[in-house]
Scaffold this active site. Sequence first.
Site, PDB file in Angstrom:
ATOM      1  N   ALA A  96       4.744 -36.069 -31.686  1.00 15.15           N
ATOM      2  CA  ALA A  96       3.319 -36.282 -31.458  1.00 15.15           C
ATOM      3  C   ALA A  96       2.788 -37.202 -32.549  1.00 15.15           C
ATOM      4  O   ALA A  96       3.426 -37.398 -33.580  1.00 15.15           O
ATOM      5  CB  ALA A  96       2.572 -34.952 -31.468  1.00 15.15           C
ATOM      6  N   GLU A  98      10.404 -31.904 -26.612  1.00 13.52           N
ATOM      7  CA  GLU A  98       9.712 -31.105 -25.601  1.00 13.52           C
ATOM      8  C   GLU A  98       9.594 -31.857 -24.286  1.00 13.52           C
ATOM      9  O   GLU A  98       9.748 -31.262 -23.205  1.00 13.52           O
ATOM     10  CB  GLU A  98       8.338 -30.708 -26.131  1.00 13.52           C
ATOM     11  CG  GLU A  98       8.429 -29.671 -27.249  1.00 13.52           C
ATOM     12  CD  GLU A  98       7.131 -29.472 -27.999  1.00 13.52           C
ATOM     13  OE1 GLU A  98       6.707 -28.317 -28.143  1.00 13.52           O
ATOM     14  OE2 GLU A  98       6.536 -30.475 -28.453  1.00 13.52           O
ATOM     15  N   GLU A 112       8.188 -29.242 -36.561  1.00  9.95           N
ATOM     16  CA  GLU A 112       6.766 -28.952 -36.760  1.00  9.95           C
ATOM     17  C   GLU A 112       6.467 -28.025 -37.935  1.00  9.95           C
ATOM     18  O   GLU A 112       5.437 -28.180 -38.602  1.00  9.95           O
ATOM     19  CB  GLU A 112       6.171 -28.357 -35.472  1.00  9.95           C
ATOM     20  CG  GLU A 112       6.019 -29.353 -34.322  1.00  9.95           C
ATOM     21  CD  GLU A 112       7.248 -29.459 -33.461  1.00  9.95           C
ATOM     22  OE1 GLU A 112       7.174 -30.106 -32.400  1.00  9.95           O
ATOM     23  OE2 GLU A 112       8.315 -28.911 -33.845  1.00  9.95           O
TER      24      GLU A 112
END
Length: 259
Positions: free
Chosen positions: A65, A113, A133
């Site tokens: 991300a 993901e 993460e």
Amino acid sequence: MYENIKFEVTEEGVGIVTINRPQAMNALNPDVLNELYDVFTGIAVDEEVKAVIVTGEGRAFVAGADIAAMSKMDAIQGREMMTLGHKVMNFIEDLEKPVIAAVNGFALGGGCELSMACDIRIASSKALFGQPEVGLGIIPGFGGTQRLSRLVGKGMAKYLILSAENIKADEALRIGLVEKVVEPEELMDSAMALAKRILKNGPIAVGTAKKAINVGYDLDMKTASQLEIETFTAAFGSEDKTEGMAAFLEKRPAEFKNK
């Protein structure tokens, strides 16, 4: 049409979705996620697209991300982005058409993901997978805590997520995170060959089988067995079954109507 995605459809009906932010290692931000959702909702109703390959431009599949964007978000904005991410990943996973991830490079965080939301993962030998993460003080938020454990088992999922360790393609293959590893120059040809192989089969049966596997996986065995009976019956009553069995008995290639 899109700023962050390239989309094309081959003559055979294979849609190729390429995340195209090489300057940011194809990192996922709300704009990319919205474009992904738009392209896949279009694919869902486009009769010309029979199967999908997802890949990334440049050195990365998706490197994660967009941390620069996320660092400026508060908890409410973060929740909104994660909700959007789940909407995208769930839509891809539930799509009736088969989706193949051609993982060409870094598949970290949201990239891992995204690959797990696809039906089948083929990886370049140079691909790298991980859920880093916790090193940023957060956890996977696009389905990683759930899909990873279902693919590789609870213990291995905890190992990868809690350690934030990245793994190479051969290790991803060993633990069941990917289904095949090929040399980089063979990646798209291998993904395309698989897509074409799938497209030789009855499209109703392919979509029905995908649904039965996805839905049945989280059910108890008796309930899942009943689901298989119901989905089998739906396929058995289709024109695809009539054509497929006739072709087999007549020793000829099947010509499925909605190919």
